[in-house]
Motif scaffolding. Structure first.
Motif, short mmCIF file in Angstrom:
data_model
loop_
_atom_site.label_atom_id
_atom_site.label_comp_id
_atom_site.label_asym_id
_atom_site.label_seq_id
_atom_site.Cartn_x
_atom_site.Cartn_y
_atom_site.Cartn_z
N GLY A 516 0.82 -1.19 0.00
CA GLY A 516 0.00 0.00 0.00
C GLY A 516 0.86 1.24 0.00
O GLY A 516 1.63 1.48 0.94
N VAL A 517 0.75 2.05 -1.05
CA VAL A 517 1.44 3.34 -1.10
C VAL A 517 0.56 4.34 -0.36
O VAL A 517 -0.56 4.62 -0.80
CB VAL A 517 1.69 3.79 -2.55
N PRO A 518 1.01 4.88 0.76
CA PRO A 518 0.13 5.71 1.59
C PRO A 518 -0.43 6.91 0.85
O PRO A 518 0.19 7.45 -0.08
CB PRO A 518 1.05 6.16 2.74
N VAL A 519 -1.63 7.33 1.25
CA VAL A 519 -2.25 8.50 0.67
C VAL A 519 -1.33 9.70 0.86
O VAL A 519 -0.84 9.97 1.95
CB VAL A 519 -3.64 8.75 1.31
N ASN A 520 -1.02 10.38 -0.26
CA ASN A 520 -0.08 11.49 -0.24
C ASN A 520 1.24 11.10 0.40
O ASN A 520 1.82 11.85 1.19
CB ASN A 520 -0.68 12.70 0.47
N GLY A 521 1.72 9.91 0.05
CA GLY A 521 2.97 9.43 0.64
C GLY A 521 3.73 8.52 -0.30
O GLY A 521 3.50 8.52 -1.51
N TRP A 522 4.62 7.73 0.26
CA TRP A 522 5.53 6.91 -0.54
C TRP A 522 5.82 5.59 0.17
O TRP A 522 5.63 5.45 1.38
CB TRP A 522 6.84 7.65 -0.80
N ALA A 523 6.28 4.61 -0.61
CA ALA A 523 6.78 3.34 -0.08
C ALA A 523 7.99 2.95 -0.92
O ALA A 523 8.07 3.26 -2.12
CB ALA A 523 5.71 2.26 -0.13
N VAL A 524 8.93 2.25 -0.29
CA VAL A 524 10.15 1.81 -0.98
C VAL A 524 10.23 0.30 -0.90
O VAL A 524 10.11 -0.28 0.19
CB VAL A 524 11.41 2.44 -0.37
N ILE A 525 10.42 -0.35 -2.05
CA ILE A 525 10.51 -1.82 -2.11
C ILE A 525 11.83 -2.22 -2.78
O ILE A 525 12.43 -1.43 -3.52
CB ILE A 525 9.32 -2.42 -2.88
N ARG A 526 12.26 -3.45 -2.51
CA ARG A 526 13.50 -3.96 -3.12
C ARG A 526 13.33 -5.44 -3.43
O ARG A 526 12.77 -6.19 -2.64
CB ARG A 526 14.70 -3.73 -2.19
N PHE A 527 13.82 -5.86 -4.60
CA PHE A 527 13.77 -7.27 -5.00
C PHE A 527 14.89 -7.56 -5.98
O PHE A 527 15.53 -6.64 -6.52
CB PHE A 527 12.41 -7.62 -5.62
N VAL A 528 15.13 -8.84 -6.21
CA VAL A 528 16.14 -9.30 -7.17
C VAL A 528 15.41 -9.84 -8.39
O VAL A 528 14.53 -10.70 -8.28
CB VAL A 528 17.05 -10.39 -6.57
N ALA A 529 15.77 -9.38 -9.56
CA ALA A 529 15.10 -9.76 -10.81
C ALA A 529 15.61 -11.13 -11.27
O ALA A 529 16.35 -11.25 -12.26
CB ALA A 529 15.33 -8.70 -11.88
N ASP A 530 15.18 -12.18 -10.56
CA ASP A 530 15.67 -13.54 -10.82
C ASP A 530 14.64 -14.42 -11.52
O ASP A 530 14.77 -15.64 -11.51
CB ASP A 530 16.13 -14.19 -9.52
N ASN A 531 13.62 -13.80 -12.10
CA ASN A 531 12.56 -14.57 -12.77
C ASN A 531 12.34 -13.99 -14.16
O ASN A 531 11.72 -12.93 -14.30
CB ASN A 531 11.27 -14.51 -11.94
N PRO A 532 12.85 -14.65 -15.21
CA PRO A 532 12.75 -14.08 -16.56
C PRO A 532 11.31 -14.08 -17.07
O PRO A 532 10.52 -14.97 -16.76
CB PRO A 532 13.64 -15.00 -17.39
N GLY A 533 10.99 -13.05 -17.86
CA GLY A 533 9.66 -12.96 -18.44
C GLY A 533 9.15 -11.54 -18.43
O GLY A 533 9.91 -10.58 -18.26
N VAL A 534 7.86 -11.39 -18.61
CA VAL A 534 7.18 -10.09 -18.58
C VAL A 534 6.24 -10.09 -17.39
O VAL A 534 5.36 -10.96 -17.29
CB VAL A 534 6.41 -9.83 -19.89
N TRP A 535 6.41 -9.12 -16.50
CA TRP A 535 5.70 -9.12 -15.23
C TRP A 535 4.99 -7.80 -15.01
O TRP A 535 5.62 -6.75 -14.91
CB TRP A 535 6.67 -9.42 -14.09
N LEU A 536 3.69 -7.86 -14.93
CA LEU A 536 2.86 -6.68 -14.77
C LEU A 536 2.99 -6.12 -13.36
O LEU A 536 3.03 -6.86 -12.37
CB LEU A 536 1.40 -7.04 -15.04
N MET A 537 3.08 -4.81 -13.24
CA MET A 537 2.98 -4.11 -11.96
C MET A 537 1.80 -3.15 -12.08
O MET A 537 1.74 -2.36 -13.02
CB MET A 537 4.25 -3.33 -11.63
N HIS A 538 0.85 -3.23 -11.12
CA HIS A 538 -0.35 -2.41 -11.28
C HIS A 538 -1.01 -2.15 -9.94
O HIS A 538 -0.75 -2.85 -8.94
CB HIS A 538 -1.35 -3.11 -12.21
N CYS A 539 -1.87 -1.17 -9.92
CA CYS A 539 -2.70 -0.91 -8.75
C CYS A 539 -3.79 -1.97 -8.70
O CYS A 539 -4.42 -2.26 -9.72
CB CYS A 539 -3.31 0.48 -8.82
N HIS A 540 -4.01 -2.53 -7.50
CA HIS A 540 -5.02 -3.59 -7.39
C HIS A 540 -6.41 -3.06 -7.09
O HIS A 540 -7.33 -3.83 -6.82
CB HIS A 540 -4.61 -4.64 -6.36
#
Length: 575
Positions: A516-540
């Motif tokens: 959840g990106v807070p209302v009028n705020g921010w969030a920081v995430i980190r991951f390793v791109a170890d899964n080849p392919g095309v991966w959607l990122m979207h608001c749920h």
């Protein structure tokens, strides 16, 4: 398209023997159980809120069947579409290592399953334990086409909570939304007019609205439990557009997992679960024998935006009470209680020390928010404010799905005519005061496009997700397909690397698939791109992905077969 990909529609009809062989090959590298399931998408008649109508279901069930697996199991799920709409199924939160063809988002990893046709999803559930779920990823079909995916430890491996003792029972609880009209018609009307879609008419628990709605009491979801037992409640928020506060009268809930990752035990009287998220809690039924309401209602973070302000209830019953007495009701936070929502999300911690790479290869900054498309005078499609159409974007790009081939097919078959570009911006094209009270109207209109961001295999990726106050600031649940990620921090206002980096939790950050990106705020995430392919990122929030609040990562193959995307299956649907 058939000639382009060298397949015919008859290729989609593989025998059960071939399916078993292919599943065995998929599972050959692990000690795992092989499971085969059949999902039939079909209409079923249901009655809610005094009205009867037909809805789309899986195997005639609403919610759909729960799949129960152990970590390491391999699944083959044959989906046959006997409905009237195109459909796909997404296995929300499953890593899909090298099996992107089974991820499910329509026109991203596959073309839809047409009415009368079938497709078999094949994947392994590895390295994940807890609660995930599955749902349709076509239009708004997931309003009724969804179900739980329960992942238990392997045989003889104990749960890492409750002193290793298994809970007396496990109870899946799916929170959802109900419309009195067909949800597909709701979104089609909004798309045609450019206006916001109708809000839902009810919130539901396991498909039922509960005692506070008309014509609903006799079907209220009821859970029979025993005094003194400790049970594991597996919550999923399957609602399309509503984040939810949840509370159980008279009882403390101890959070032990979220998004199929274990957490340090955290005791609370209220949960905040965004669409797409799951939360596992232990509850000991240690109160006087009786009936207690579980209740849920909206966390509505956007000021002035209509929302479903009704309250759903279910009943936990562990003993007779005075005849005619009502169950005890919990106290829920105010609809706009951001303080309580923030206290919940920031209290979650990973169970163990994080395996967190310190070197960052890709440092990305993505703005997320709603905007408006300007329209010409008299346009019938401009029902938004002041003759506009609602839209949404990431880094000022409003995502457009292709219609002739999936993005993953276009990537895999390099000869395919271009349907996307790999030039998604790493930073917003214009820097401004993202959370200002009055953002310049010149910044309200994004650019439509099908843009991907390319990542090398193994790259360490950090993303700052910055909410904006364009049109209306809101808490945005952002989901990344194919990946879990660590949530390092969240805060309000504009992210400032000079000061906010010091707030990062690099020891035990929670791992999730939806943040959840807070209302009028921010969030920081980190991951390793170890899964080849095309991966959607979207608001749920489905209204936002409908408007274009999405992008996709293109993760290149690494070295060798085990770091490369598998070949497409022979029954992959054709456009």
């Amino acid at each position: 398209m058939q000639a382009m990909f060298g397949m015919s529609r008859s290729a989609g009809s593989i025998s059960l023997l071939l399916l078993v062989v292919s599943l065995a090959l998929l599972c050959s590298v692990t000690v795992a159980k092989q499971q085969y399931h059949e999902f039939v998408i079909q209409e079923a008649a249901v009655t809610r809120l005094c009205n009867s109508r037909k809805i789309m279901t899986v195997n005639g069930q609403f919610p759909g069947p729960a799949l129960e697996v152990n970590e390491g199991d391999c699944l083959a799920v044959k989906v046959t579409n006997k409905g009237q709409y195109n459909v796909t199924v997404h296995w929300h939160g499953v890593r899909q290592m090298r099996t992107g063809w089974s991820d499910g988002p329509e026109f991203v990893t596959q073309c839809p399953i047409r009415p009368g046709e079938s497709y078999t999803y094949r994947f392994t559930v590895a390295g994940q334990e807890g609660t995930l779920w599955w749902h349709a990823h076509s239009s708004w079909l997931r309003a009724t086409v969804h179900g739980a995916l329960i992942i238990r430890p392997r045989a003889k491996v104990p749960y890492p909570f409750n002193n290793g003792k298994p809970p007396a029972r496990e109870i899946p609880i799916i929170l959802g939304e109900w419309w009195d009209m067909n949800p597909i018609d709701v979104v089609r009307t909004a798309t045609r007019t450019g206006a916001a879609p109708n809000i839902s008419d009810a919130i539901t628990v396991n498909g039922q609205p509960g005692d506070l709605y008309k014509c609903s009491s006799k079907d209220t979801t009821t859970f029979q439990v025993k005094s003194g037992e400790t049970n594991l409640l597996r919550f999923t928020n399957a609602a399309l557009n509503t984040e939810l506060f949840v509370s159980l009268a008279g009882h403390t809930m101890t959070v032990v997992g979220a998004d199929a990752s274990y957490t340090k035990p955290y005791a609370t009287s209220v949960l905040m679960i965004a669409p797409g998220q799951t939360t596992d809690v232990l509850v000991t039924f240690d109160q006087p024998a009786g009936r207690y309401y579980l209740a849920a209602r909206a966390y509505a973070s956007a000021q002035g935006v209509p929302f479903d302000n009704t309250t759903t209830t279910a009943i936990f019953d562990y003993g007779a009470t005075t005849a005619g007495s009502s169950p005890a009701m919990p106290t829920l936070p105010a609809y706009n209680d951001t303080t309580t929502a923030t206290a919940f999300t920031t209290s979650l911690r990973g169970l163990r020390k994080a395996e967190l790479p310190s070197h960052i290869d890709e440092n990305l900054f993505f703005t997320v928010g709603v905007g408006l498309f300007n329209c010409s005078g008299g346009d019938q499609r401009c029902g938004g404010p002041n003759n506009t159409r609602f839209t949404a974007s990431i880094n000022n790009v409003s995502f457009v799905l292709p219609t002739t081939v999936s993005i993953l097919q276009a990537h895999y078959h390099a000869a395919t005519p271009a349907v996307f570009t790999a030039d998604f911006p790493a930073n917003p094209p214009v820097q401004f005061d993202y959370t200002a009270q009055n953002v310049s109207r010149a910044l309200w209109q994004p650019v439509p496009g099908t843009k991907l961001y390319k990542l090398k295999y193994g790259a360490v990726v950090q993303v700052v997700l910055q909410g904006t106050n364009i049109f209306a600031a809101e808490n945005h649940p952002i989901h990344i397909h194919g990946y879990d990620f660590y949530i390092l921090a969240e805060g309000f206002g504009n992210f400032d690397a000079a000061t906010d980096t010091t707030k990062f939790n690099l020891d035990d950050p929670p791992m999730r698939n939806t943040v959840g990106v807070p209302v009028n705020g921010w969030a920081v995430i980190r991951f390793v791109a170890d899964n080849p392919g095309v991966w959607l990122m979207h608001c749920h929030l489905d209204v936002h992905i409908t408007w274009g609040l999405a992008m996709a990562f293109l993760v290149e193959d690494g070295v060798g077969v085990l770091q490369s995307l598998e070949a497409p299956p022979p029954d992959l649907p054709l456009c």
